[in-house]
Design a protein around this motif. Structure first.
Motif, PDB file in Angstrom:
ATOM      1  N   ALA A   1      69.291 -48.205  25.181  1.00 33.89           N
ATOM      2  CA  ALA A   1      68.007 -47.645  25.613  1.00 33.89           C
ATOM      3  C   ALA A   1      66.913 -48.699  25.514  1.00 33.89           C
ATOM      4  O   ALA A   1      66.914 -49.534  24.620  1.00 33.89           O
ATOM      5  CB  ALA A   1      67.645 -46.438  24.763  1.00 33.89           C
ATOM      6  N   GLN A   2      65.971 -48.602  26.414  1.00 34.13           N
ATOM      7  CA  GLN A   2      64.900 -49.583  26.489  1.00 34.13           C
ATOM      8  C   GLN A   2      63.943 -49.476  25.298  1.00 34.13           C
ATOM      9  O   GLN A   2      63.494 -48.395  24.946  1.00 34.13           O
ATOM     10  CB  GLN A   2      64.113 -49.381  27.774  1.00 34.13           C
ATOM     11  N   VAL A   3      63.672 -50.589  24.659  1.00 32.79           N
ATOM     12  CA  VAL A   3      62.655 -50.656  23.622  1.00 32.79           C
ATOM     13  C   VAL A   3      61.522 -51.450  24.234  1.00 32.79           C
ATOM     14  O   VAL A   3      61.768 -52.156  25.192  1.00 32.79           O
ATOM     15  CB  VAL A   3      63.235 -51.365  22.365  1.00 32.79           C
ATOM     16  N   PRO A   4      60.316 -51.457  23.841  1.00 35.20           N
ATOM     17  CA  PRO A   4      59.871 -50.951  22.558  1.00 35.20           C
ATOM     18  C   PRO A   4      59.646 -49.430  22.520  1.00 35.20           C
ATOM     19  O   PRO A   4      58.901 -48.881  23.303  1.00 35.20           O
ATOM     20  CB  PRO A   4      58.541 -51.666  22.328  1.00 35.20           C
ATOM     21  N   GLN A   5      60.328 -48.817  21.616  1.00 34.61           N
ATOM     22  CA  GLN A   5      60.141 -47.411  21.313  1.00 34.61           C
ATOM     23  C   GLN A   5      59.960 -47.373  19.804  1.00 34.61           C
ATOM     24  O   GLN A   5      60.915 -47.562  19.064  1.00 34.61           O
ATOM     25  CB  GLN A   5      61.400 -46.646  21.728  1.00 34.61           C
ATOM     26  N   LEU A   6      58.722 -47.180  19.373  1.00 42.07           N
ATOM     27  CA  LEU A   6      58.461 -47.197  17.933  1.00 42.07           C
ATOM     28  C   LEU A   6      59.261 -46.109  17.244  1.00 42.07           C
ATOM     29  O   LEU A   6      59.418 -45.014  17.774  1.00 42.07           O
ATOM     30  CB  LEU A   6      56.968 -46.993  17.671  1.00 42.07           C
ATOM     31  N   GLY A   7      59.779 -46.425  16.074  1.00 46.48           N
ATOM     32  CA  GLY A   7      60.493 -45.417  15.312  1.00 46.48           C
ATOM     33  C   GLY A   7      61.998 -45.505  15.447  1.00 46.48           C
ATOM     34  O   GLY A   7      62.717 -44.728  14.843  1.00 46.48           O
ATOM     35  N   SER A   8      62.515 -46.453  16.266  1.00 47.75           N
ATOM     36  CA  SER A   8      63.963 -46.501  16.433  1.00 47.75           C
ATOM     37  C   SER A   8      64.627 -47.549  15.546  1.00 47.75           C
ATOM     38  O   SER A   8      65.837 -47.556  15.390  1.00 47.75           O
ATOM     39  CB  SER A   8      64.318 -46.738  17.899  1.00 47.75           C
ATOM     40  N   ILE A   9      63.820 -48.439  14.949  1.00 47.23           N
ATOM     41  CA  ILE A   9      64.373 -49.483  14.087  1.00 47.23           C
ATOM     42  C   ILE A   9      63.614 -49.454  12.764  1.00 47.23           C
ATOM     43  O   ILE A   9      62.398 -49.304  12.752  1.00 47.23           O
ATOM     44  CB  ILE A   9      64.208 -50.870  14.756  1.00 47.23           C
ATOM     45  N   ALA A  10      64.327 -49.560  11.645  1.00 45.80           N
ATOM     46  CA  ALA A  10      63.644 -49.604  10.348  1.00 45.80           C
ATOM     47  C   ALA A  10      63.196 -51.032  10.074  1.00 45.80           C
ATOM     48  O   ALA A  10      63.960 -51.974  10.236  1.00 45.80           O
ATOM     49  CB  ALA A  10      64.575 -49.125   9.243  1.00 45.80           C
ATOM     50  N   TYR A  11      61.947 -51.169   9.642  1.00 47.32           N
ATOM     51  CA  TYR A  11      61.343 -52.489   9.511  1.00 47.32           C
ATOM     52  C   TYR A  11      60.774 -52.648   8.107  1.00 47.32           C
ATOM     53  O   TYR A  11      60.066 -51.779   7.622  1.00 47.32           O
ATOM     54  CB  TYR A  11      60.241 -52.601  10.567  1.00 47.32           C
ATOM     55  N   LEU A  12      61.125 -53.762   7.481  1.00 52.87           N
ATOM     56  CA  LEU A  12      60.527 -54.066   6.177  1.00 52.87           C
ATOM     57  C   LEU A  12      59.645 -55.300   6.326  1.00 52.87           C
ATOM     58  O   LEU A  12      60.155 -56.408   6.469  1.00 52.87           O
ATOM     59  CB  LEU A  12      61.618 -54.324   5.128  1.00 52.87           C
TER      60      LEU A  12
END
Lengths: 252, 257
Positions: free
Chosen positions: A71-82
């Protein structure tokens, strides 16, 4: 290739800083397989953080595509980021910090807490559930931040130099700890670091970036069995080779 | 000496010394009571007029509390709207700053004309004088979270409302309470000014009346009552602050030698 969990294709990025056009990323392409640990290694200031922000969806690339699970990103909330620096919330106890993602997703808090307490117990934070961040040591805080990231239940975790600010001893302890957590949870991890040894100790694959504008300089598989010995001849030889590569590209 | 004991005893001892010097000065130089009454005389006036002071004190306290509440709510709402609307920020902020250059004393008589002699002109003066520290402090507090914290929330898919409720608002509470404590002391000043300009009750009114009758001991007793009210309010806010902002790392007092 279409089975890859994360696909990055031809990513380029410029931005203007004080009227000067900075070329940060130059047609960067790579793919991550599910359940693997990949590390991005590059000289300081080469655009690693910009790359992560684009993958997460916080910034847009000028051209190129990022696909998560097709699926096309950028879609906020689909990857966990530290993020790189401490982002624990000082007004929440350790448990409250750990379940932040569940709260934002609107999932059951009771369930999230039960799960978090289990992880705390399992990964050496047991008994610290109701302690506030300012009462924790640097190493503990970072463990908590990592647990929070794991508990976000996203298919991919992006970690921006999570151990960068720690002293060498705590850092070594946390590398071992992180590997333990990962071996059990088997998430797809993309780690950013400028420490070649850390990259070789932890990952299945090391992607070496060049100086700005960053492009992929080498894609190296690390097929050594874990846990790895940082003193082994093989690892030291690989580290030397990586450092040479970084030094050439860094030009410093 | 024990640090905690010193902190409690030091101001008390100093106050007692000052009062003793005052008492001795008044007696020694034979200062007349309508110029400067001795502390003992003020204490006597305070005790014998406690009902009168209590009644006027309740009136003034009501003005202070309602004024502070309105000023605080207004200040907080204004800070939030200015934070979220750059246009409002550009349009309003210079006006808010300029408004602080107008002395409240100059507005109070106008308010009396508009609102009469009752509670509201005093409440308005107290509110006008106490909203500004909250605007400034809440504006600063909302900008407290780092870009990385905001990025973390956004990366989790948080809405603007969630970022406000779970990040910006809690982060702004420490500065909000600092502002609130400043505002509380200002509200006391505001209510008193409101009463001086035109009132038929309240401690400010009592002061003016006693002043005109040369009852200087009662003037000082009213000032004492006002100080007690102000300190109680301040103390109450500190207690609430400690409960709400309990997570703040305790600040160690650093002593320079």
């Amino acid at each position: 290739m279409s089975s890859s969990l994360l696909q990055v294709h031809d990513l380029s990025k410029h931005y203007r800083q004080r009227g000067i056009n900075v070329h940060v990323l130059d047609r960067l392409s790579f793919a991550l397989e599910g359940g693997t640990w990949t590390t991005i290694l590059g000289p300081s200031g080469c655009g690693k953080t910009t790359l992560l922000k684009i993958l997460v969806g916080l910034e847009r690339a000028d051209s190129g595509t990022v696909l998560v699970d097709g699926a096309q990103v950028p879609q906020l909330g689909s990857i966990a980021y530290l993020p790189q620096h401490d982002t624990l919330l000082p007004w929440r106890d350790a448990l409250g910090n750990a379940i932040l993602a569940s709260e934002i997703d609107g999932r059951s808090l009771k369930e999230a807490k039960r799960e978090a307490i289990e992880l705390f117990e399992h990964f050496g934070l047991g008994g610290f559930e109701f302690v506030y961040p300012h009462q924790l040591s640097g190493g503990m805080r970072q463990r908590l931040a990592l647990i929070r990231t794991f508990l976000a239940h996203r298919p991919i975790l992006l970690l921006d130099e999570p151990l960068g600010a720690l002293d060498p001893l705590t850092r070594a302890t946390l590398q071992t700890w992180l590997l333990e957590v990962w071996s059990e949870l088997r998430k797809t991890v993309l780690l950013v670091t400028h420490d070649a040894e850390e990259a070789l100790l932890l990952s299945d694959r090391v992607l070496v970036l060049s100086e700005r504008p960053a492009s992929l300089q080498r894609d190296q598989a690390v097929e050594l069995p874990r846990p790895r010995d940082r003193g082994s001849a093989d690892l030291v030889a690989r580290k030397t080779a990586l450092l040479d590569l970084l030094l050439v590209s860094g030009g410093a | 000496m024990n640090g905690r004991l010193t902190r409690i005893l030091a101001p008390i001892v100093l106050l007692l010394l000052l009062l003793a010097a005052w008492e001795l000065g008044v007696r020694g130089f034979n200062v007349r009571a309508f110029i400067l009454p001795a502390p003992s005389r003020i204490a006597l006036a305070f005790i014998s007029n406690i009902q009168l002071l209590g009644w006027h004190g309740v009136v003034t306290l009501l003005e202070i509390v309602v004024g502070l509440l309105l000023g605080a709510i207004g200040g907080i709402l204004l800070a939030i709207s200015v934070f979220y609307s750059p246009l409002l920020d550009k349009a309003l902020y210079p006006l808010i700053i300029s408004s602080q250059m107008i002395p409240v004393f100059a507005i109070a008589p106008i308010l009396i004309v508009w609102m009469g002699y009752g509670l509201w002109p005093k409440v308005t003066v107290a509110a006008l004088i106490s909203f500004f520290p909250l605007v400034v402090n809440v504006s600063d507090g909302l900008r407290e979270p780092t870009e990385e914290s905001v990025d973390l929330f956004r990366s989790l898919g948080a809405t603007r409302g969630q970022i406000f409720r779970k990040l910006r608002w809690p982060a702004c509470l420490p500065t909000l309470f600092s502002g609130l404590k400043v505002s509380a002391t200002l509200a006391v000043v505001g209510a008193t000014i409101g009463e001086w300009v035109g009132a038929h009750q309240g401690l400010g009114y009592l002061m003016l009346q006693s002043n005109a009758r040369l009852r200087m001991d009662l003037v000082f007793a009213a000032i004492l009552m006002l100080a007690i009210l102000g300190l109680s309010l301040f103390g109450l806010l500190r207690i609430i602050e400690r409960r709400v902002v309990h997570w703040r790392a305790p600040r160690k007092d650093v002593q320079e030698v």
